[in-house]
Design a protein around this motif. Structure first.
Motif, PDB file in Angstrom:
ATOM      1  N   TRP A  42       0.825  -1.206   0.000  1.00 45.43           N
ATOM      2  CA  TRP A  42       0.000   0.000   0.000  1.00 45.43           C
ATOM      3  C   TRP A  42       0.860   1.257   0.000  1.00 45.43           C
ATOM      4  N   LEU A  43       1.996   1.232   0.700  1.00 45.15           N
ATOM      5  CA  LEU A  43       2.892   2.388   0.681  1.00 45.15           C
ATOM      6  C   LEU A  43       3.408   2.653  -0.737  1.00 45.15           C
ATOM      7  N   THR A  44       3.807   1.595  -1.433  1.00 45.44           N
ATOM      8  CA  THR A  44       4.331   1.745  -2.796  1.00 45.44           C
ATOM      9  C   THR A  44       3.245   2.237  -3.742  1.00 45.44           C
ATOM     10  N   ILE A  45       2.036   1.713  -3.604  1.00 37.21           N
ATOM     11  CA  ILE A  45       0.943   2.136  -4.475  1.00 37.21           C
ATOM     12  C   ILE A  45       0.628   3.610  -4.258  1.00 37.21           C
ATOM     13  N   VAL A  46       0.566   4.037  -2.998  1.00 39.33           N
ATOM     14  CA  VAL A  46       0.258   5.443  -2.713  1.00 39.33           C
ATOM     15  C   VAL A  46       1.339   6.358  -3.278  1.00 39.33           C
ATOM     16  N   LEU A  47       2.602   6.008  -3.081  1.00 39.06           N
ATOM     17  CA  LEU A  47       3.692   6.839  -3.601  1.00 39.06           C
ATOM     18  C   LEU A  47       3.720   6.828  -5.132  1.00 39.06           C
ATOM     19  N   LEU A  48       3.353   5.702  -5.738  1.00 40.48           N
ATOM     20  CA  LEU A  48       3.280   5.644  -7.197  1.00 40.48           C
ATOM     21  C   LEU A  48       2.192   6.569  -7.721  1.00 40.48           C
ATOM     22  N   VAL A  49       1.032   6.582  -7.063  1.00 44.79           N
ATOM     23  CA  VAL A  49      -0.060   7.453  -7.492  1.00 44.79           C
ATOM     24  C   VAL A  49       0.324   8.922  -7.316  1.00 44.79           C
ATOM     25  N   VAL A  50       0.922   9.255  -6.178  1.00 44.93           N
ATOM     26  CA  VAL A  50       1.334  10.647  -5.938  1.00 44.93           C
ATOM     27  C   VAL A  50       2.359  11.085  -6.966  1.00 44.93           C
ATOM     28  N   THR A  51       3.354  10.249  -7.232  1.00 46.26           N
ATOM     29  CA  THR A  51       4.374  10.594  -8.229  1.00 46.26           C
ATOM     30  C   THR A  51       3.764  10.732  -9.611  1.00 46.26           C
ATOM     31  N   PHE A  52       2.826   9.855  -9.947  1.00 48.03           N
ATOM     32  CA  PHE A  52       2.137   9.923 -11.242  1.00 48.03           C
ATOM     33  C   PHE A  52       1.431  11.261 -11.404  1.00 48.03           C
ATOM     34  N   VAL A  53       0.709  11.697 -10.369  1.00 49.44           N
ATOM     35  CA  VAL A  53      -0.028  12.968 -10.437  1.00 49.44           C
ATOM     36  C   VAL A  53       0.947  14.142 -10.555  1.00 49.44           C
ATOM     37  N   VAL A  54       2.037  14.105  -9.793  1.00 48.18           N
ATOM     38  CA  VAL A  54       3.011  15.198  -9.846  1.00 48.18           C
ATOM     39  C   VAL A  54       3.644  15.283 -11.234  1.00 48.18           C
ATOM     40  N   VAL A  55       4.064  14.138 -11.776  1.00 45.04           N
ATOM     41  CA  VAL A  55       4.682  14.142 -13.110  1.00 45.04           C
ATOM     42  C   VAL A  55       3.681  14.621 -14.151  1.00 45.04           C
ATOM     43  N   ARG A  56       2.435  14.187 -14.042  1.00 48.15           N
ATOM     44  CA  ARG A  56       1.408  14.613 -15.003  1.00 48.15           C
ATOM     45  C   ARG A  56       1.231  16.129 -14.970  1.00 48.15           C
ATOM     46  N   ASN A  57       1.195  16.700 -13.768  1.00 50.82           N
ATOM     47  CA  ASN A  57       1.018  18.149 -13.660  1.00 50.82           C
ATOM     48  C   ASN A  57       2.239  18.896 -14.193  1.00 50.82           C
ATOM     49  N   VAL A  58       3.428  18.358 -13.944  1.00 51.19           N
ATOM     50  CA  VAL A  58       4.641  19.012 -14.449  1.00 51.19           C
ATOM     51  C   VAL A  58       4.673  18.974 -15.975  1.00 51.19           C
ATOM     52  N   ILE A  59       4.344  17.830 -16.549  1.00 51.79           N
ATOM     53  CA  ILE A  59       4.379  17.695 -18.008  1.00 51.79           C
ATOM     54  C   ILE A  59       3.334  18.592 -18.665  1.00 51.79           C
ATOM     55  N   SER A  60       2.223  18.841 -17.986  1.00 52.46           N
ATOM     56  CA  SER A  60       1.165  19.687 -18.548  1.00 52.46           C
ATOM     57  C   SER A  60       1.421  21.172 -18.321  1.00 52.46           C
ATOM     58  N   SER A  61       2.448  21.516 -17.562  1.00 55.33           N
ATOM     59  CA  SER A  61       2.718  22.911 -17.232  1.00 55.33           C
ATOM     60  C   SER A  61       3.628  23.555 -18.268  1.00 55.33           C
ATOM     61  N   ARG A  62       3.971  24.812 -18.040  1.00 63.59           N
ATOM     62  CA  ARG A  62       4.887  25.517 -18.936  1.00 63.59           C
ATOM     63  C   ARG A  62       6.267  24.871 -18.916  1.00 63.59           C
TER      64      ARG A  62
END
Length: 365
Positions: free
Chosen positions: A197-217
């Motif tokens: 569960w720790l790995t899954i949560v960190l994977l989801v958080v990292t996924f969201v952060v990377v997605r937001n960075v890639i969609s930004s300027r």
């Protein structure tokens, strides 16, 4: 005699043929009700898969945890190789550095395992900045050779620092030192479920952060650097800063995966887990999943863990490696853009997602 000619009939103009009804993909506007409904369905399916994984036996949970850890490492590699175009072969060094940071802090300094994650990410971020310095001058195969040297040197450095890392004999983290924290509600006997569960949560958080960075300027600047550095620099983009920061962030994400890997495996051996072969495995996972895609690293993580496991049951030793190579060649041949890219290409035949058109400037005047 006068011949009376019959009047020539006026030709009737032919009606233009109606264009045949053309069937095309359905257009869905981003942010519309249909688009949000589709996203909700995908999220529900993913949540169901995650919950199903949490109900498996310890071995099955361990396989999925390992796949999620490799997905994180491939996500870090994708951040610099996929989105910026800086080829790195030695990302296994960041994986090992994050693992040994956690191991050293837990074994030698009595830190809790979860508290070492930020330190592992920070160390790998700083080392990533140093590794990114050569990228300011070189790229392509020359940069790949530099990162290859890093991957080759890492096990040797670990072996020489035997007083800190355990040297060539490796480092063992006792199971009691990996006890889940009290606030988690898990006991020592449930360590596998806690790590899942720790790995899954960190994977989801990292996924969201990377997605937001890639969609930004910043993400647009990364894409511009990948396409043409000269044009990006002429547009006012600080190419050097993009390269350095991207390498640092890439190292931090892979270091996060390394820290979780140390908690998962419990026994660190640089010559066995963090060699150049591990770096090539990450590259294979990126190619299989699809670079410059968000889902690609997750698919790649599942591929590099599950394909060798299932092919090992068909053939042992070299036969298993040959079967894995056949799968790799088949994916590259059928979907050069990776599994995620191939699925997206097929999906665009039926559904195309477009951005919402802005309102007309002159409307209402």
């Amino acid at each position: 005699m006068t011949t009376v000619q019959s009047p020539t009939p006026t030709p009737t103009p032919e009606r233009p043929a109606r264009p045949a009804a053309r069937s095309g993909p359905r257009v869905v506007v981003r942010g519309s009700g249909a688009h949000r409904a589709a996203q909700a369905v995908v999220l529900v399916l993913l949540a169901a898969v995650v919950i199903w994984g949490g109900s498996l036996d310890p071995f099955g949970q361990g396989q999925l945890t390992r796949a999620a850890i490799f997905a994180l490492a491939i996500m870090g590699l994708n951040f610099t190789t996929g989105y910026v175009g800086l080829l790195s072969v030695g990302h296994s060094a960041f994986l090992g550095l994050g693992a040994y940071t956690t191991g050293i802090l837990v074994v030698n300094y009595n830190q809790t395992a979860i508290s070492t994650i930020p330190w592992a990410m920070l160390v790998c971020f700083l080392v990533g900045l140093l590794v990114g310095i050569p990228a300011l001058r070189i790229r392509g195969l020359y940069l790949a050779m530099v990162t290859l040297a890093l991957g080759v040197a890492f096990p040797e450095v670990v072996a020489r620092l035997d007083g800190l890392t355990g040297g060539a004999e490796g480092m063992t983290i006792r199971r009691t030192l990996l006890r889940p924290p009290d606030w988690s509600g898990f006991t020592l006997g449930e360590k596998d479920a806690w790590l899942y569960w720790l790995t899954i949560v960190l994977l989801v958080v990292t996924f969201v952060v990377v997605r937001n960075v890639i969609s930004s300027r910043y993400g647009l600047a990364m894409h511009a650097v990948r396409q043409d550095e000269v044009a990006a620099s002429a547009s006012g983009i600080n190419v050097a800063a993009i390269k350095l920061v991207s390498f640092g962030v890439s190292g931090a994400i892979t270091g996060l995966a390394g820290s979780l890997f140390a908690m998962y495996i419990g026994s660190l051996f640089a010559e066995g887990s963090f060699t150049v072969l591990a770096g090539i495995t990450l590259l294979i996972g990126l190619v299989l999943g699809g670079e410059r895609t968000l889902a690609g690293p997750i698919i790649g993580g599942l591929a590099v863990v599950l394909i060798p496991y299932y092919t090992s049951g068909i053939g042992q030793g070299q036969a298993s490696a040959v079967l894995f190579a056949v799968v790799l060649i088949a994916v590259i041949f059928l979907a050069p853009e990776g599994v995620a890219g191939g699925v997206a290409r097929l999906a665009r035949r039926w559904v195309v997602v477009v951005d919402k058109r802005p309102e007309s400037i002159g409307r209402g005047r």
